[in-house]
Enzyme design. Sequence first.
Site, PDB file in Angstrom:
ATOM      1  CG  ASP A  21      47.225  36.237  32.051  1.00  0.00           C
ATOM      2  OD1 ASP A  21      46.423  35.512  32.676  1.00  0.00           O
ATOM      3  OD2 ASP A  21      46.912  36.868  31.025  1.00  0.00           O
ATOM      4  CG  ASN A  69      41.934  37.592  39.803  1.00  0.00           C
ATOM      5  OD1 ASN A  69      43.120  37.746  40.071  1.00  0.00           O
ATOM      6  ND2 ASN A  69      41.509  37.455  38.548  1.00  0.00           N
ATOM      7  NE  ARG A  72      40.134  34.560  37.407  1.00  0.00           N
ATOM      8  CZ  ARG A  72      41.271  34.248  36.840  1.00  0.00           C
ATOM      9  NH1 ARG A  72      41.957  33.200  37.252  1.00  0.00           N
ATOM     10  NH2 ARG A  72      41.752  34.972  35.857  1.00  0.00           N
TER      11      ARG A  72
HETATM   12  C1  FPP Z   1      46.594  34.193  36.183  1.00  0.00           C
HETATM   13  O1  FPP Z   1      46.283  33.053  35.440  1.00  0.00           O
HETATM   14  C2  FPP Z   1      47.008  33.889  37.534  1.00  0.00           C
HETATM   15  C3  FPP Z   1      46.316  34.219  38.668  1.00  0.00           C
HETATM   16  C4  FPP Z   1      45.016  34.913  38.649  1.00  0.00           C
HETATM   17  C5  FPP Z   1      46.810  33.903  40.000  1.00  0.00           C
HETATM   18  C6  FPP Z   1      48.299  33.832  40.184  1.00  0.00           C
HETATM   19  C7  FPP Z   1      48.568  32.977  41.341  1.00  0.00           C
HETATM   20  C8  FPP Z   1      49.570  32.099  41.470  1.00  0.00           C
HETATM   21  C9  FPP Z   1      50.649  31.973  40.491  1.00  0.00           C
HETATM   22  C10 FPP Z   1      49.635  31.170  42.627  1.00  0.00           C
HETATM   23  C11 FPP Z   1      49.555  31.730  44.002  1.00  0.00           C
HETATM   24  C12 FPP Z   1      50.462  32.856  44.275  1.00  0.00           C
HETATM   25  C13 FPP Z   1      51.370  32.951  45.282  1.00  0.00           C
HETATM   26  C14 FPP Z   1      52.089  34.245  45.449  1.00  0.00           C
HETATM   27  C15 FPP Z   1      51.704  31.853  46.186  1.00  0.00           C
HETATM   28  P1  FPP Z   1      44.805  32.901  34.901  1.00  0.00           P
HETATM   29  O2  FPP Z   1      44.069  32.051  35.856  1.00  0.00           O
HETATM   30  O3  FPP Z   1      44.211  34.243  34.669  1.00  0.00           O
HETATM   31  O4  FPP Z   1      45.063  32.147  33.560  1.00  0.00           O
HETATM   32  P2  FPP Z   1      44.179  32.246  32.224  1.00  0.00           P
HETATM   33  O5  FPP Z   1      44.302  33.672  31.745  1.00  0.00           O
HETATM   34  O6  FPP Z   1      44.853  31.278  31.322  1.00  0.00           O
HETATM   35  O7  FPP Z   1      42.787  31.867  32.580  1.00  0.00           O
END
Ligand code: FPP
Length: 246
Positions: A21, A69, A72
């Site tokens: 996260d 998600n 989004r």
């Molecule tokens: C959370 O940060 C992260 C995600 C929803 C996606 C995770 C994906 C990756 C790390 C990249 C792709 C994955 C692979 C396996 C290649 P957020 O967007 O919720 O952050 P925030 O809470 O600060 O808004």
Amino acid sequence: MYTLEDVNTNRLPKHVAIIMDGNGRWAKQRGKLRVFGHENGVEAVRKTVESCAKLGVEFLTLYAFSTENWNRPKIEIDTLMKLLVASLRKELDTLNKNNICLKAIGNIHSLPPKAQKELSEVIVKTEENSGMTLTLALSYGSREELKQAIKEISFKVKNNIISLENIDEAVINTHLYTHFMPDVDLLIRTSGECRISNFLLWQIAYAELYFIDVFWPDFSEHHLVEAILSYQNRERRFGKTSEQLS
Ligand code: FPP
């Protein structure tokens, strides 16, 4: 700074699960778009997978995309799917070199066809690997998983395939997406949020929880080791007393 050498590999968590996260906030801090955070998150994924495999962790499960998600903005969803496809393509050789077997859990059929195709190709091409099992939770939601398991079991009871009396935890486990993995030992969530967000609710019943105030793109080997050391310093009693354990 901790390194992998600081870990006692005789008492490793067998199954580490991570809620990655904070990509969006990491990007915002730098005055960039959220997708920039995800792009940098991929590098943290690569390093974490490598470190866990080196240590000898048997199962690593990453929450890459939740059922929620899908709400989004389209541009962000498209970017995440593109990153997934590009990373799978790029990392296939590395997965094989490190003897890593890739799996996916979640409602995989809801992913774009290109992502499904790439995913199943890498899954097939790594399925003989006997080292770490790396599982990506994609379009994953724990309640959805439990709902589906309940439906399947109910169907079998109705059709006399299993009897009501025989439903136990093992039967429930075999009907979950995660039937091939043991329960989670250590659950890590980055970004400082202390929530589970519909991730592996059944499977974390006895997991040690570790929340760290670092955004996912900044999560490094040092933080992983810190989490494992914290796990190793805890006494897991599974409902028993300390005396019973010793
Ligand atoms: C959370 O940060 C992260 C995600 C929803 C996606 C995770 C994906 C990756 C790390 C990249 C792709 C994955 C692979 C396996 C290649 P957020 O967007 O919720 O952050 P925030 O809470 O600060 O808004």
